[in-house]
Design a protein around this motif. Sequence first.
Motif, PDB file in Angstrom:
ATOM      1  N   SER A 219       6.737  -7.756   0.945  1.00  0.00           N
ATOM      2  CA  SER A 219       6.873  -8.427   2.235  1.00  0.00           C
ATOM      3  C   SER A 219       6.969  -7.384   3.350  1.00  0.00           C
ATOM      4  O   SER A 219       7.252  -6.206   3.101  1.00  0.00           O
ATOM      5  CB  SER A 219       8.135  -9.293   2.244  1.00  0.00           C
ATOM      6  OG  SER A 219       9.294  -8.474   2.228  1.00  0.00           O
ATOM      7  N   SER A 220       6.783  -7.843   4.567  1.00  0.00           N
ATOM      8  CA  SER A 220       6.923  -6.925   5.704  1.00  0.00           C
ATOM      9  C   SER A 220       8.359  -6.416   5.798  1.00  0.00           C
ATOM     10  O   SER A 220       8.588  -5.274   6.204  1.00  0.00           O
ATOM     11  CB  SER A 220       6.485  -7.590   7.003  1.00  0.00           C
ATOM     12  OG  SER A 220       7.245  -8.747   7.250  1.00  0.00           O
ATOM     13  N   GLU A 221       9.332  -7.208   5.403  1.00  0.00           N
ATOM     14  CA  GLU A 221      10.727  -6.756   5.397  1.00  0.00           C
ATOM     15  C   GLU A 221      10.933  -5.634   4.382  1.00  0.00           C
ATOM     16  O   GLU A 221      11.649  -4.664   4.662  1.00  0.00           O
ATOM     17  CB  GLU A 221      11.674  -7.920   5.091  1.00  0.00           C
ATOM     18  CG  GLU A 221      11.814  -8.896   6.229  1.00  0.00           C
ATOM     19  CD  GLU A 221      12.776 -10.032   5.905  1.00  0.00           C
ATOM     20  OE1 GLU A 221      13.581  -9.901   4.968  1.00  0.00           O
ATOM     21  OE2 GLU A 221      12.710 -11.054   6.604  1.00  0.00           O
ATOM     22  N   ASP A 222      10.315  -5.774   3.204  1.00  0.00           N
ATOM     23  CA  ASP A 222      10.414  -4.712   2.194  1.00  0.00           C
ATOM     24  C   ASP A 222       9.756  -3.427   2.694  1.00  0.00           C
ATOM     25  O   ASP A 222      10.284  -2.335   2.489  1.00  0.00           O
ATOM     26  CB  ASP A 222       9.768  -5.143   0.876  1.00  0.00           C
ATOM     27  CG  ASP A 222      10.544  -6.226   0.157  1.00  0.00           C
ATOM     28  OD1 ASP A 222      11.778  -6.318   0.348  1.00  0.00           O
ATOM     29  OD2 ASP A 222       9.914  -6.981  -0.607  1.00  0.00           O
TER      30      ASP A 222
ATOM     31  N   GLY B  46      11.998  -1.814   5.200  1.00  0.00           N
ATOM     32  CA  GLY B  46      13.116  -1.148   4.531  1.00  0.00           C
ATOM     33  C   GLY B  46      12.706   0.190   3.936  1.00  0.00           C
ATOM     34  O   GLY B  46      13.445   1.178   4.034  1.00  0.00           O
ATOM     35  N   ALA B  47      11.521   0.238   3.320  1.00  0.00           N
ATOM     36  CA  ALA B  47      11.029   1.498   2.748  1.00  0.00           C
ATOM     37  C   ALA B  47      10.802   2.531   3.846  1.00  0.00           C
ATOM     38  O   ALA B  47      11.150   3.708   3.694  1.00  0.00           O
ATOM     39  CB  ALA B  47       9.744   1.253   1.968  1.00  0.00           C
ATOM     40  N   ALA B  48      10.232   2.085   4.973  1.00  0.00           N
ATOM     41  CA  ALA B  48      10.002   3.003   6.093  1.00  0.00           C
ATOM     42  C   ALA B  48      11.320   3.506   6.665  1.00  0.00           C
ATOM     43  O   ALA B  48      11.447   4.692   7.002  1.00  0.00           O
ATOM     44  CB  ALA B  48       9.178   2.318   7.177  1.00  0.00           C
ATOM     45  N   GLN B  49      12.313   2.635   6.742  1.00  0.00           N
ATOM     46  CA  GLN B  49      13.625   3.054   7.244  1.00  0.00           C
ATOM     47  C   GLN B  49      14.260   4.080   6.319  1.00  0.00           C
ATOM     48  O   GLN B  49      14.837   5.066   6.784  1.00  0.00           O
ATOM     49  CB  GLN B  49      14.534   1.832   7.427  1.00  0.00           C
ATOM     50  CG  GLN B  49      14.122   0.963   8.583  1.00  0.00           C
ATOM     51  CD  GLN B  49      14.865  -0.368   8.626  1.00  0.00           C
ATOM     52  OE1 GLN B  49      15.468  -0.812   7.649  1.00  0.00           O
ATOM     53  NE2 GLN B  49      14.798  -1.021   9.783  1.00  0.00           N
TER      54      GLN B  49
END
Length: 93
Positions: free
Chosen positions: A17-20, A23-26
């Motif tokens: 998902s875009s949220e996942d 989170g990975a980018a963060q």
Amino acid sequence: MPKYLIERRMPGVGNLSSEDMRGAAQTSNKVLADMQRDGKNVQWVESYVTENAIHCVYIAPDEEAVREHARTAGFPADNVHQIRATISPTTAE
């Protein structure tokens, strides 16, 4: 400074998902900031997500710095290649 292409084999990653992805980018950005504070100049340029892998472009002093980022962030770094040159359609001109 050298540029590197990293292959991160991650089955099903293209379905995150875009949220996942956010989170990975963060996570990546936090590790990069920590490395910068420690005097390790590693920069994430961009990444390309396919069905089962992420292909990333990084600028780093050496391959070990790229691998350190991956280990610390908890990401795979299955293949790390130094980019020797860049070509494009304009190379033919």
